[in-house]
Each structure stands twice: as C-alpha cells, then as structure tokens.
Scaffold this active site. Structure first.
Site, PDB file in Angstrom:
ATOM      1  N   HIS A  43       0.914  -1.237   0.271  1.00  0.00           N
ATOM      2  CA  HIS A  43      -0.087   0.288  -0.379  1.00  0.00           C
ATOM      3  C   HIS A  43       1.157   0.800  -0.354  1.00  0.00           C
ATOM      4  O   HIS A  43       0.472   2.161  -0.197  1.00  0.00           O
ATOM      5  CB  HIS A  43      -1.127  -0.157   0.831  1.00  0.00           C
ATOM      6  CG  HIS A  43      -2.312  -0.927   1.052  1.00  0.00           C
ATOM      7  ND1 HIS A  43      -2.474  -2.407   1.216  1.00  0.00           N
ATOM      8  CD2 HIS A  43      -3.377  -0.434   0.802  1.00  0.00           C
ATOM      9  CE1 HIS A  43      -3.354  -2.659   1.409  1.00  0.00           C
ATOM     10  NE2 HIS A  43      -4.034  -1.770   0.960  1.00  0.00           N
ATOM     11  N   ARG A  62     -16.108  -2.471   1.313  1.00  0.00           N
ATOM     12  CA  ARG A  62     -14.903  -1.003   0.854  1.00  0.00           C
ATOM     13  C   ARG A  62     -14.980  -0.790  -0.550  1.00  0.00           C
ATOM     14  O   ARG A  62     -14.652  -1.914  -1.600  1.00  0.00           O
ATOM     15  CB  ARG A  62     -13.760  -0.480   1.539  1.00  0.00           C
ATOM     16  CG  ARG A  62     -12.145  -1.422   1.063  1.00  0.00           C
ATOM     17  CD  ARG A  62     -11.405  -0.802   1.774  1.00  0.00           C
ATOM     18  NE  ARG A  62     -11.266   0.649   1.458  1.00  0.00           N
ATOM     19  CZ  ARG A  62     -10.222   1.470   0.393  1.00  0.00           C
ATOM     20  NH1 ARG A  62      -9.672   0.700  -0.020  1.00  0.00           N
ATOM     21  NH2 ARG A  62     -10.359   2.418   0.590  1.00  0.00           N
ATOM     22  N   ASN A  97     -14.269   0.871  -3.479  1.00  0.00           N
ATOM     23  CA  ASN A  97     -12.706   1.783  -3.946  1.00  0.00           C
ATOM     24  C   ASN A  97     -13.158   2.670  -4.940  1.00  0.00           C
ATOM     25  O   ASN A  97     -13.553   2.437  -6.113  1.00  0.00           O
ATOM     26  CB  ASN A  97     -10.957   0.914  -3.709  1.00  0.00           C
ATOM     27  CG  ASN A  97      -9.822   2.174  -3.915  1.00  0.00           C
ATOM     28  OD1 ASN A  97     -10.039   3.844  -3.092  1.00  0.00           O
ATOM     29  ND2 ASN A  97      -9.061   2.615  -3.642  1.00  0.00           N
TER      30      ASN A  97
END
Ligand code: FES
Lengths: 314, 347
Positions: free
Chosen positions: B193, B223, B225
């Site tokens: 990341h 989630r 993105n």
C-alpha cells in the site's frame, strides 16, 4: 458469528480434564477450520454470560462436530468449573465460529510441535491437518505424571509422536529436540510460560530465525483483586469483581466492547484509557512494551488495574 | 431470473456498454459531496435487492465478456496468475467459497453437486461442466485458484497471515488499476500500500491491518475504492502502461462524457476456513460520465467531488491532466441543489 449447538458427548479424560463434543441440533455441517483454531464458548449464569476460548481438538476438515478439552482450574474465574459441573450431554450450548491465532506456517519444510500439559490441545487439530497435507512433523508432549497426561487418550500412536513423562524420569530435552532439525523447520510451543520461554531461548541459541518460532499466546484471563472502572461517555462507575475480567464486567453493565479471542492475542478489544491514577496490570500479548509503559491503552479481555481511578474512552 | 450477457470488448474497439439497469445498480462510491481517503469498511454481503452488494459474488451482464478479456490477458502474460506453493490450500478454500455461493445465489446459472469430495460443477454462461475431486489438484486442468478465478469476475489476492502481517502470496490480476502482481507477490500489507498518498501518515493502514487480522470466519467485509480510467479498459496494469497511458491524452470536451470512466473497485474480505488465509477479491465496475449523470444525484455529486478533491489525490487517481475538462463537463449536471445522503439513487 454464533452457532447454537448441542452437547453430544462428555468424556472424563483424566481427573482434571474433560472432553466435550458439540454438534448442530439439526445435523447440519459446521464450518470447517484450520489446525490451531479455537472457539469461544458461552456460559450463561443468571444475567451474565461468561465466555471462554478453547482450542478445537477435532478433525479440522470434519464439519460433523467440534470437540474441545477443558481442564478444571479451581482458582480460575469459574469458566472451567462451569464446563465441568454444569454442562452435560443433551444440553444446548452457544459457541462462536472458529478463529485461529496459532496457525501453522505451511511454508515450513518440517513442523516441530511441543505441548506441555493442557497445552497439547491446539496440536490435536494441527496434527490432523498435517497428516492430511502430508507434511513432515514431529510432536512432543510433556506432562508431569501419566495420570495428568489427559492428552494420551487423544494422541494416535506413531513414531513421530513422543511422550515425555517427567515423573517416570523421561524429562523432555528441548535442546536435543531442536538440534539437528533440517533448515526451514518451524517450532510451535503451547503450554506453561516457562516452557514457551525455554523453547524460544533454545531456538535463539541455535540461531533459528525468529519467524520460525511460534507460540500459542492466548490464555484465560487471570483473576485478581477487585477494582473500579469509570466509563467516560456516561460517567458510570463499574466494579470488576475478583473472579471477573474487565471485559466481562463491562458486558454485564451493558457497555459494548468489541472482542474476538478474549485472550489478549487478537487486538480487537483495545480500548483507550483517558485517566489512569495507578497502574494497569497488562496481562495481554498484544500491546508493545512502549504502549504498556504509556498506560494509554488497555486490553479489557485480560488486563486489570490497581490504583485510585481508571477511566476508559467508552 | 434470466440474465443477458453483453457482447462487448474492453480493448481495441472498446464496445463495452452499460444497460439502463446496469447504470442504476452501479456501485457509486461517494456517499457525500466530498471525498477523503478512509477505511470505510462495511459488512458483506448485504444491501438492497439487485445491487452489487446483495450477494457474496456479484454476477452481471459483463460476466462473459470479462472472462474472455481475462483469457486474452493471461495468454499474453501468464504471470498475471501466480500462487506460491503453500497457497494451494487457500486456492481450494476460495474455489469452495465461490462455487457454493454462486450455486446458491444464481441457481439458473451455476450448479454444484457435492458427494463428499466428489464434486460436479456446471457453469452455464461459460458452458463449463466439470467433475473433479475436491482437494486433489490432479483432477483440475490448473491450480484451484486459477480454475475458479477464470470463471469469476474481479481480481483476487490471497493473503497469508504470519508474523503479525499479511503477505500477498497468491493472486489473479488482470483487471487491476495500476498495480502489478508480478511486482507485489510476496509483499506484505504495508509494502503493497506504500504508494497511497497521505494514508500512511494518517495511520489508516495500521488500523486496516489490525482490522483485517481480526476478521474471523463467517464475518465478511467490503469497502469501495475508486479511480478514473480513460476508455473502458480492464487491464490498466503498469506492465501495459504504454498501451493505455497515452489514451489519457485523447480526452476532449466533446468526447469526455463517453470516454472518461469512473472505475469503482468493490473490495471484499473473506477469512478462508482451512488455510486461515484471507481472500481479497477486487471487483471492477466501469461507467462513463454520460451514463452516471443519468442519475441526477450522481451527476451533481460527482461534479462537486471531482471539483474539490485534494490535488495529490487527483494525481494519484490518475485524472489530474483531465480534471478541468471533466469538471467543466460535469458542471452542466449540477444545479446546486442539495443531495441526499448515501450512495443509492433517489427513488
Ligand atoms: S479480545 Fe482479543 S485481545 Fe482482547
């Protein structure tokens, strides 16, 4: 996630250890798991629910049942006593889905498993997984007396499974076990703190890489002296009884705290401390030395407090 | 339920398109009129019927075409699918998770019969029928992860947990927004990341890692993105930057509505039972600005988000060079009216 199961077998393995088997009441398959996984068992007593985590000892790929072995701890918080005295065949029991804080590193060329006393439990599922994966391993099980060695009834007889009974003069020699293992071997220890340290020391002396040395970190929360805790958002003051963990006391007072392992190893329950006049008794395996010293975080599943005021950011 | 599968391409003539239903169910990622990097994790599956959040693995009108595109990418570059030897068990876990979920959620499209370890899998849209032995790799034409991810939309990373960190030790990556499996395989969570601006400083990753390590069996999360891509291209990998990078320069005020795509990643996390590995499927959804603006709330909001975004993020998300053109185009859909909270279109 929770599973409502039925107790289908209770067996006395030794004067102190009982084996329990749980199945789905409708016969449905339970989620399979990985070697070394544990479940959290709920023990309702009156208004409160006690929860203890136990290693699964059954075949990880067999969804027909979960089995655990529980040692009676007369000095404990009562969880193991509850299992020994209140749970019998036919009872309903609620458990969590399995999670694993002590998994095998499947990159290892060989696995050496060392269990002391009731610390044999996580290895019972691991060795079934190793057999299925056809990975080379050896297991060493140490106990003081044959009578206490509850694990004997659960271990298969095989050349790579070694039992060391110290009262019979067969003390486990950790140096001899680790010395000469092939490069790429991983060692796993579960049992008393002293055994875990001894294995780690010996491995370090033999220049094993730290990443090849594993130990089962979670233990049951220790009892201690009662203390008070204040919840910041409401100002509520809660007394943590001697035989209760801080997490249990908060739950009893309906204060919501996240948790998973309830044994100081997963990090899920970490809570900010807003006032600390006194000393936090850190019993977890999660916080770093620096974090412990700072006294700004606490793991309520394991840790206690001594002093005049402890306020939590809850 | 019968599903219609589009005949379309994600390269060359770019015939990819969204039907009106696909537009309405698009996973629009902005729940308010501004954007800041956050961990924004929710339980998965769960969401209104018909949305991409309803089932563990969403199958939509692009399924067949996406699988064809994956085949092309893999034929050119087999290293887009890699699995270190200790990850085979995790591959079986993933295969089981996907087959069981799809057969349950889309009974018209997929069937799975299991008799102990003797499995019989039917995938109607792709015309596949296979009998094999679960956990026996010799009964499949390739490894279990490759086998099932050639039949499942989205990229896949399988993460191995050790030493208090997560390591990306296996993956199938053919539709990824600008990262490379070949480069990242064997990396841990932080190394992987590292390029996201600001997030490291905010401690986002420490929290995210702690969270992921604590994900238990039976608890699944997701989630969203997002990023921006010119043309509906799935394979925007660093290896092929020379093919798609220059396309950024083809945006004009006249074509921006059709050529500029919002690319949304639906990232999900599953703890796998036998291996205790984490599966990290990353599903990509593409819609161009013109189509998104059909939903008035999204037209207004997208204008505000892209106009006011932190310049570093505009750069990282790959649209800084076209930001002005995009914002000018979108301004026609923004009458200044307030927008309702949440990501879904107004009823
Ligand atoms: S619940 Fe796992 S550390 Fe407290």
């Amino acid at each position: 996630m929770k599973l409502a199961l039925k107790v289908t077998e209770v067996e006395t393995l030794s004067p102190l250890v009982k084996r329990f088997r749980f199945e789905d009441p409708t016969g449905a398959e339970l989620p399979v798991f990985s070697g070394g996984a544990h479940i959290t068992v709920e023990m309702p007593e009156g208004d409160i629910i006690r929860r203890n985590s136990y290693s699964l000892i059954s075949d990880p790929y067999d969804g027909s049942a979960y089995e655990i072995a529980v040692r009676r701890e007369d000095q404990g918080r009562g969880g193991s006593l509850y299992m020994h005295t209140k749970v019998s065949e036919g009872d309903e029991i609620t458990v969590s889905t399995p999670s694993n804080l002590f998994q095998l590193d499947l990159r290892a060329r060989k696995h050496v498993l060392i269990g002391g006393g009731i610390g044999i439990t996580p290895f019972l599922s691991q060795l079934k997984q190793l057999d299925m994966e056809q990975k080379p391993y050896e297991l060493h099980y140490a106990a003081r007396t044959r009578d206490e060695a509850a694990g004997l009834k659960l271990l298969p007889e095989a050349a790579h499974i070694h039992v060391h009974i110290s009262d019979e003069g067969a003390r486990m020699d950790i140096g001899a076990i680790l010395d000469g293992q092939p490069l790429g071997t991983h060692v796993y220890t579960c049992g008393p703190e002293g055994l875990i340290e001894a294995v780690a020391d010996q491995a370090a002396r033999l220049n094993w890489p730290e990443t090849a040395v594993h130990s089962e970190a979670f233990t049951a929360p220790p009892p201690g002296e009662p203390f008070d805790v204040v919840v910041k958002s409401t100002g509520q003051s809660i007394t943590v009884k001697a035989d209760q963990s801080l997490l249990e006391a908060l739950e009893e007072a309906k204060v919501k705290v996240e948790y998973s392992c309830r044994g100081g190893a997963c990090g899920r329950c970490q809570t900010k401390v807003t006032t600390c006049d006194g000393r936090i008794l850190h019993n977890d395996h999660w916080l770093s030395e620096d974090e412990r010293g700072a006294q700004q975080d606490i793991m309520p599943c394991m840790s206690r407090f001594k002093g005049t005021r402890l306020e939590l950011d809850l | 339920m019968t599903m219609h599968f589009n005949d379309e391409t994600f390269r060359g003539d770019y015939t990819y398109h969204n039907s009106p239903e696909a537009i309405r169910r698009f996973p629009f990622p902005f729940d308010q009129d501004s954007y800041m990097y956050s961990v924004n994790i929710e339980q998965h599956p769960g969401g209104p019927k018909g949305t991409p959040f309803e089932f563990k693995f969403d199958v939509d009108e692009h399924y067949v075409a996406e699988m064809k595109d994956r085949e092309i990418t893999l034929a050119e570059d087999p290293l887009r699918c890699q699995s270190l030897p200790h990850m085979e068990l995790a591959g079986w876990d993933l295969l089981e998770l996907i087959m069981v979920s799809k057969a349950r959620d889309y009974p018209d499209l997929f069937t799975l019969h299991r008799d102990g370890n003797d499995w019989h899998w039917i995938n109607k849209p792709l015309g596949i029928e296979k009998k094999f032995t679960f956990l026996d790799p010799t009964t499949l034409p390739c490894g279990p992860m490759e086998y099932i991810t050639r039949q499942t939309q989205g990229d896949f990373a399988l993460l191995h947990e050790r030493d208090g960190n997560l390591w990306m030790d296996a993956g199938m990556v053919t539709s990824q927004a600008d990262w490379s499996l070949d480069f990242d395989v064997g990396m841990n969570f932080f190394e992987w990341h590292a390029p996201v601006p600001k997030a490291r400083k905010m401690g986002v990753f420490d929290k995210a890692l702690k969270f992921l390590l604590a994900v238990g069996q039976g608890q699944h999360y997701r989630r969203l993105n997002w990023t921006m891509t010119v043309n509906p291209r799935l394979d925007t990998s660093p290896e092929n930057y020379h093919k798609w990078g220059p396309e950024k320069r083809t945006i004009t005020p006249e074509n921006v509505g059709q050529k500029q795509f919002l690319r949304v990643e639906l990232q999900t996390f599953f703890r796998l039972p036998r291996s205790n590995a984490l599966a990290f499927p990353i599903r990509c959804y593409l819609a161009n600005l013109e189509d998104l603006a059909i939903v008035p709330k999204w037209g207004r909001r997208l204008h505000r988000v892209l106009r006011d975004i932190d310049p570093d993020l505009a750069d990282y998300k790959g649209f800084a060079v076209n930001q002005e053109t995009i914002v000018t185009y979108l301004s026609q859909f923004d009458d200044g009216a307030p927008t309702s909270p949440g990501i879904f279109p107004d009823a």
